[in-house]
Design an enzyme around this catalytic site. Structure first.
Site, short mmCIF file in Angstrom:
data_model
loop_
_atom_site.label_atom_id
_atom_site.label_comp_id
_atom_site.label_asym_id
_atom_site.label_seq_id
_atom_site.Cartn_x
_atom_site.Cartn_y
_atom_site.Cartn_z
N GLY A 1 -9.48 35.02 -4.69
CA GLY A 1 -10.47 36.06 -4.92
C GLY A 1 -10.69 36.92 -3.68
CG ASN B 1 -21.31 34.20 -5.13
OD1 ASN B 1 -21.50 35.42 -5.20
ND2 ASN B 1 -21.33 33.55 -3.99
CD GLN C 1 -19.09 32.18 -9.30
OE1 GLN C 1 -19.36 31.44 -10.23
NE2 GLN C 1 -18.64 31.72 -8.15
CB SER D 1 -10.56 33.24 -7.50
OG SER D 1 -10.15 32.15 -6.71
CG HIS E 1 -10.85 28.02 -6.15
ND1 HIS E 1 -12.05 27.51 -5.69
CD2 HIS E 1 -10.70 29.21 -5.57
CE1 HIS E 1 -12.59 28.39 -4.85
NE2 HIS E 1 -11.80 29.43 -4.77
CB THR F 1 8.35 33.56 -1.88
OG1 THR F 1 9.42 34.06 -1.08
CG2 THR F 1 8.92 32.72 -3.01
CB CYS G 1 -19.51 31.73 2.46
SG CYS G 1 -18.58 31.82 0.95
C1 LIG Z 1 -15.44 32.25 -4.73
C2 LIG Z 1 -15.70 33.69 -4.80
C3 LIG Z 1 -14.86 34.62 -4.13
C4 LIG Z 1 -13.75 34.18 -3.23
O1 LIG Z 1 -12.66 33.65 -3.95
P1 LIG Z 1 -11.59 32.73 -3.16
O2 LIG Z 1 -10.54 32.50 -4.19
O3 LIG Z 1 -12.32 31.48 -2.78
O4 LIG Z 1 -11.11 33.52 -2.01
C5 LIG Z 1 -15.12 35.96 -4.29
N1 LIG Z 1 -16.14 36.39 -5.05
C6 LIG Z 1 -16.95 35.55 -5.71
C7 LIG Z 1 -18.05 36.09 -6.56
C8 LIG Z 1 -16.77 34.17 -5.60
O5 LIG Z 1 -17.59 33.34 -6.23
#
Ligand SMILES: *Cc1c(COP(=O)(O)O)cnc(C)c1O
Length: 385
Positions: A72, A152, A180, A200, A202, A238, A325
């Site tokens: 993300g 988030n 999110q 993102s 994860h 890659t 963070c």
């Molecule tokens: C977690 C998050 C990100 C960052 O994503 P990563 O894949 O961890 O770099 C960006 N924006 C929001 C709203 C998030 O919750």
């Protein structure tokens, strides 16, 4: 008793089905997707199928509108810096909001040293961006507006479609950080009226270190990473084929289960909010209606979020105060401060974000444990009484 994980806004566990889908691309199908022999073609097929799934799930028009990234943060950086540098000759004004993720706010701020001008819009006490404020902030030299889909920390969902319409009429580009909401809300880039959208893996039970940026056809982007011709020369390197396959599988599963799962989580969320609200001197943060189905965010007056987290950890509960963070630093959340909360109150914030593994028993356990801890910490606090 095992840990009760209630920090799904920070990250999620990779689902078994996702791990299974990824496995062959580490071993038997390990080829470089740019190679011409069969092993390379197998990886290419995995990559192409994943791209097809994702562009369709996002309601995009073509596969080329998806650029795979390392997550993300990179998707947000690519959207903002990529558009800024590509359109700098047209204008240098960018609009964003005060509650964005640091991957948007810091990126936009960083650009100001190169002559870009930034308007950071305020939010109301619920964390909502007013679309009329976006309209008034637009200028002839505005090239980009970036407003997150849902926050988030507090889970507030923004009126993205409405804002997008205003931005489009004006002729600027519109980016949304949907990290999110991917997997939990229906994402359709046309309905949302967006030109760029970040996700993102994860955050929706896929692997860490992989994400994507949707870029509407015709939108120009200056790449951040130069080198090979991958991703139509917009992101060299890659491809992380296994990760990308995992992300597509995770998004597809989340989309299929979305309605049922989100109804289940909403019930748990509301039970949790109701139960925590009973604790005296407690404030629920965010908008109760326009809210992610898994987000609970409350402030307990007179206590420190950090000590609350440590005590919850001792009881086997994984939660967060503010965002991952910023915890570890003593600054209160920039989101809560932007909503007008005082430093003292913002310090006592607790974010619980529910997910697939959570049950009603988990919620009941929390409602047993949290009031006890809050009471004990307050008894020790010089601020209390
Ligand atoms: C977690 C998050 C990100 C960052 O994503 P990563 O894949 O961890 O770099 C960006 N924006 C929001 C709203 C998030 O919750």
């Amino acid at each position: 008793m095992g840990q009760i994980y209630m920090d799904h806004a920070a990250t999620t566990a990779v689902r078994r089905e996702v791990a299974e889908a990824m496995k062959p691309f580490f071993t038997s199908k390990f080829g470089n997707s740019s190679s011409v022999y069969d092993l390379g073609r197998e990886a290419r097929r995995g990559l192409d199928q994943a791209r097809d799934k994702i562009f369709k799930l996002l309601g995009a028009e073509r596969a080329e509108e998806i650029i795979f990234t390392s997550g993300g943060s990179e998707a947000n950086n690519l959207a903002i810096k990529g558009v800024a540098w590509a359109y700098a000759n047209k204008g240098k004004h960018i609009i964003t909001s005060s509650i964005e993720h640091p991957a948007v706010l810091d990126t936009a701020n960083w650009l100001t040293q190169f002559g870009f001008e930034l308007t950071v819009l305020p939010v109301d006490e619920y964390g909502l961006v007013d679309s009329q404020k976006v309209a008034s902030a637009l200028r002839p030299d505005t090239i980009l507006v970036s407003i997150m889909h849902a926050n988030n920390e507090i889970g507030t969902i923004q009126p993205i479609s409405e804002i997008g319409k205003i931005v489009r009429q004006h002729g600027a580009l519109f980016h949304t950080d949907a990290v999110q909401t991917a997997g939990s809300l229906d994402l359709d880039v046309d309905e949302l009226n967006v030109d760029l959208l970040s996700i993102s893996a994860h955050k929706f039970y896929g692997p860490k270190g992989v994400g994507a940026l949707y870029v509407r056809r015709g939108v120009r982007l200056e790449p951040l990473i130069h080198g090979g011709a991958q991703e139509k020369r917009r992101r060299a390197g890659t491809e992380n084929v296994a990760g990308i396959v995992g992300m597509a599988t995770a998004l597809e599963l989340a989309q299929t289960e979305r309605k049922v799962e989100s109804a289940r989580l909403t019930k748990l969320r509301d039970k949790l909010i109701k139960g925590l609200q009973i604790i005296p001197d407690t404030k629920v943060n965010g908008d109760l209606e326009n809210r992610l189905s898994n987000n609970v965010n409350v402030c307990f007056k007179y206590i420190e979020g950090e000590s609350l987290l440590l005590n919850l950890d001792l009881k086997g509960i994984a939660a967060s105060s503010g965002s991952a963070c910023t915890s570890g630093s003593l600054d209160p959340s920039h989101v809560l401060l932007a909503m007008g909360l005082s430093h003292e109150i913002a310090h006592g914030s607790l974010r619980l974000t529910l997910g697939r593994e959570n049950t009603e028993a988990d919620v009941d356990y929390l409602l047993e444990v949290v009031p006890e801890i809050v009471e004990r910490l307050r008894a020790m606090s010089p601020l209390y009484q």
